[in-house]
Design an enzyme around this catalytic site. Sequence first.
Site, PDB file in Angstrom:
ATOM      1  N   ASP A 158      44.802  50.097  79.410  1.00  0.00           N
ATOM      2  CA  ASP A 158      44.061  49.963  80.660  1.00  0.00           C
ATOM      3  C   ASP A 158      43.188  48.714  80.656  1.00  0.00           C
ATOM      4  O   ASP A 158      42.698  48.292  79.610  1.00  0.00           O
ATOM      5  CB  ASP A 158      43.185  51.206  80.848  1.00  0.00           C
TER       6      ASP A 158
ATOM      7  N   HIS B  77      48.341  41.453  83.873  1.00  0.00           N
ATOM      8  CA  HIS B  77      49.509  42.218  83.436  1.00  0.00           C
ATOM      9  C   HIS B  77      50.354  41.420  82.440  1.00  0.00           C
ATOM     10  O   HIS B  77      50.845  41.972  81.449  1.00  0.00           O
ATOM     11  CB  HIS B  77      50.360  42.616  84.636  1.00  0.00           C
TER      12      HIS B  77
ATOM     13  N   LEU C 270      59.956  51.854  63.236  1.00  0.00           N
ATOM     14  CA  LEU C 270      58.937  52.323  64.180  1.00  0.00           C
ATOM     15  C   LEU C 270      59.643  52.874  65.408  1.00  0.00           C
ATOM     16  O   LEU C 270      60.564  52.245  65.932  1.00  0.00           O
ATOM     17  CB  LEU C 270      58.009  51.172  64.585  1.00  0.00           C
TER      18      LEU C 270
END
Length: 254
Positions: free
Chosen positions: A29, A46, A140
Site C-alpha cells: 500500500d 505504481h 520460492l
Amino acid sequence: MTHDQTNPESANLAVSSRRGPKHVAIIMDGNGRWAKQRGLPRSAGHRQGTENLRRILRAAVEFDVEVLTIYAFSTENWSRPRREVSLLMRILEMVLDRELKELNENGVQIRHIGEMDGIPDRIQKKIIDACELTRNNDKLILNVAFNYGGRDEIVHAVQSIICDGVAAEDVTEELISSYLYTGGLPDPDLIIRTSGEFRLSNFLIWQASYSEIYYSDVYWPDFDKEEFRIALEDYANRRRRFGKTDEQIDDETA
C-alpha cells in the site's frame, strides 16, 4: 506494530532464520501517496512499486522465506478510475513479459490467486502460461493475489464444496482451507501492510486467523530490504500462543 524508518537502531537488526516466518503476505500500500508526496502522477507510484517488488523478492529468498503472497489487485479495485485500472493491467502484463524468464531461472514458482473473470483474455493467457512454466520450481512460491477478495474466495470455496456434493457433517475447517486458492499451502505466519494503514482490506481473511500483523509507516515503493528485515525480525521476537498460555508454551519447548 508500526515502524518509524528514522529509528537509528534498525540497521543493526538481523533476521533469525530459525524463528523467521516461512510464509509472508504483503499488502503493498501507498503507491499513490508516494507519488503525490513527490508531485508525480499515481502511475509513477505504481511503476515504482513494481520495481520495488524485485528487491523484496530477492530479499525473501535471502531471508529463507518459502512462500510470499502479494496483494496486487483486489476485487474492490475495479471501482477505481478506468484509466488507473487499465494501467494496473498493463503493469501486470509488463511484469510477466519482462520478469518471467528471470523468475523462472531463479526457481520462483508463480501462482495466481483470485478470479480470472474481468482480466483481459491476453493477460489471462500470460498468467496461465507463467504458472505452468514455473510450476515445478521450489526456491520460492510467489502467490500473486490479482482480482482477489477474501470474502469472494470463501464464497467460491463454499460453492465448490456444495457442487462436489459434500455432506454438511463432513465440512470441516481443514476441508474449507483445502478449497481456498491457497489450498495445500500453510497459512501466512506474518502479514505486512505498508503506508501506515491499520486494516486487512479483505485480504486472506480466512488464512489470517492466527497470523502476526506488522504495520509499517513506510510507503510501499520505499519499503526496501532493510524495512523487510525489520519486519521479519519483529516477528521473530514475538511469542505465538495460538490460544495457549505462556506456561504451556514454555513446557512444550523445554
